[in-house]
Design a protein around this motif. Structure first.
Motif, PDB file in Angstrom:
ATOM      1  N   GLU A 131       1.057  -6.847  -9.744  1.00  0.00           N
ATOM      2  CA  GLU A 131      -0.022  -6.273 -10.536  1.00  0.00           C
ATOM      3  C   GLU A 131       0.081  -4.752 -10.529  1.00  0.00           C
ATOM      4  OE1 GLU A 131      -3.842  -7.688  -9.381  1.00  0.00           O
ATOM      5  OE2 GLU A 131      -3.401  -9.787  -9.869  1.00  0.00           O
ATOM      6  N   THR A 132      -0.486  -4.125 -11.546  1.00  0.00           N
ATOM      7  CA  THR A 132      -0.475  -2.665 -11.625  1.00  0.00           C
ATOM      8  C   THR A 132      -1.840  -2.067 -11.327  1.00  0.00           C
ATOM      9  OG1 THR A 132      -0.881  -2.785 -14.019  1.00  0.00           O
ATOM     10  CG2 THR A 132       1.414  -2.647 -13.292  1.00  0.00           C
TER      11      THR A 132
ATOM     12  N   GLN B 283     -10.048  -2.778  -8.990  1.00  0.00           N
ATOM     13  CA  GLN B 283     -10.567  -4.115  -9.264  1.00  0.00           C
ATOM     14  C   GLN B 283     -11.915  -4.347  -8.586  1.00  0.00           C
ATOM     15  OE1 GLN B 283      -7.757  -7.534  -9.375  1.00  0.00           O
ATOM     16  NE2 GLN B 283      -6.199  -6.042  -8.768  1.00  0.00           N
TER      17      GLN B 283
ATOM     18  N   CYS C 241       0.840  -1.195   0.000  1.00  0.00           N
ATOM     19  CA  CYS C 241       0.000   0.000   0.000  1.00  0.00           C
ATOM     20  C   CYS C 241       0.879   1.250   0.000  1.00  0.00           C
ATOM     21  CB  CYS C 241      -0.910   0.031   1.226  1.00  0.00           C
ATOM     22  SG  CYS C 241      -2.203  -1.239   1.236  1.00  0.00           S
TER      23      CYS C 241
ATOM     24  N   SER D  21      -4.937  -1.333  -9.137  1.00  0.00           N
ATOM     25  CA  SER D  21      -5.118  -1.314  -7.690  1.00  0.00           C
ATOM     26  C   SER D  21      -6.284  -2.194  -7.263  1.00  0.00           C
ATOM     27  CB  SER D  21      -5.359   0.118  -7.204  1.00  0.00           C
ATOM     28  OG  SER D  21      -6.652   0.559  -7.586  1.00  0.00           O
ATOM     29  N   LEU D  22      -6.266  -2.572  -5.997  1.00  0.00           N
ATOM     30  CA  LEU D  22      -7.370  -3.356  -5.446  1.00  0.00           C
ATOM     31  C   LEU D  22      -8.673  -2.577  -5.506  1.00  0.00           C
ATOM     32  CD1 LEU D  22      -5.609  -4.978  -2.374  1.00  0.00           C
ATOM     33  CD2 LEU D  22      -6.688  -6.228  -4.249  1.00  0.00           C
TER      34      LEU D  22
ATOM     35  N   CYS E 248      -3.479   0.537  -2.821  1.00  0.00           N
ATOM     36  CA  CYS E 248      -2.996  -0.810  -2.500  1.00  0.00           C
ATOM     37  C   CYS E 248      -3.068  -1.710  -3.730  1.00  0.00           C
ATOM     38  CB  CYS E 248      -3.824  -1.413  -1.367  1.00  0.00           C
ATOM     39  SG  CYS E 248      -3.781  -0.440   0.158  1.00  0.00           S
ATOM     40  N   THR E 249      -2.027  -2.476  -3.937  1.00  0.00           N
ATOM     41  CA  THR E 249      -1.967  -3.397  -5.073  1.00  0.00           C
ATOM     42  C   THR E 249      -1.453  -4.751  -4.621  1.00  0.00           C
ATOM     43  OG1 THR E 249       0.263  -2.630  -5.626  1.00  0.00           O
ATOM     44  CG2 THR E 249      -1.566  -1.589  -6.790  1.00  0.00           C
TER      45      THR E 249
END
Length: 246
Positions: free
Chosen positions: A101-102, A108, A79, A104-105, A96-97
């Protein structure tokens, strides 16, 4: 001092193993002693009820939390600290990821339809529009925006593909129930109270260490922690002990 701040920022960005990440709700992670609210999104609170595409009530706040936990799985999370959360200063805003991955949560969650773009921000507006068109997640059924639920705004615009104008009265009764069911692990009672407005709050909360917890205290809201209750605008009842668990 500058070197210390840079080092602190780097440490905050280091990935945390999945075992060190606790998913508090659909928009909040705890990594070690730091709690992060995913920046740019909002999700149903843990005690919020939505309707599915068959007009059956379901615990969408719990569903959003579970969706975020499923996204993370066993992977590490990092984060980027974006500063103090305006709603609760002890909580941080985070981009935060998942490691590697690029996207972010937060983005998504919006893409999957379990979060909405934070009102007044355009960060994920395109993702929200796509999820709405595709009837993803919450959008398949009918729900109130989380902010409307928190305010108990029964006149709010209802969202989702299955909302029916001719059934609005019945739908509102389901989305804003007079008595909500306690979500697992969320035992703090919130009660709307006019007297709380004197201290700038919307209500009072009661934890299990309060003399007022049992008996006639029928909750309007349920919270998983005192921090959550404070962030929602509730203050602790005056007959409570100074500290408590959930």
């Amino acid at each position: 001092m500058r070197a210390f701040l840079v080092l602190s920022a780097l440490l905050c960005a280091l990935p945390a193993a999945a075992a060190d990440v606790v998913v508090r709700d659909g928009r909040t992670l705890q990594i070690g002693s730091t709690s992060y609210r995913l920046a740019g999104i909002d999700t149903p609170d843990m005690d919020q009820i939505c309707l599915n595409d068959r007009a059956d009530p379901w615990a969408c706040g719990v569903g959003a939390r579970d969706a975020l936990a499923k996204l993370i799985g066993e992977r590490a999370v990092s984060c980027r600290d974006l500063g103090a959360d305006p709603l609760y200063k002890a909580r941080r805003l985070g981009a935060c990821t998942i490691q590697g991955e690029t996207v972010s949560l937060g983005q998504q969650m919006v893409q999957q339809g379990f979060a909405i773009n934070l009102p007044g921000r355009d960060r994920f507006a395109g993702d929200e529009a796509k999820a709405r068109i595709e009837h993803s997640g919450l959008w398949r059924g009918c729900f109130a925006a989380p902010q409307s639920f928190r305010r108990s705004d029964r006149d709010a615009v209802l969202l989702g593909a299955s909302c029916r104008d001719d059934k609005r009265a019945e739908t509102v009764e389901l989305l804003f129930p007079a008595r909500t069911t306690m979500p697992p692990g969320c035992s703090i009672k919130g009660k709307f109270a006019r007297r709380a407005r004197l201290t700038g709050n919307v209500g009072v909360y009661h934890h299990q260490g309060c003399r007022s917890y049992a008996g006639n205290t029928k909750p309007d809201r349920w919270f998983c922690s005192e921090d959550d209750a404070k962030a929602a605008g509730f203050r602790r009842a005056y007959n409570c002990r100074a500290s408590s668990g959930n």
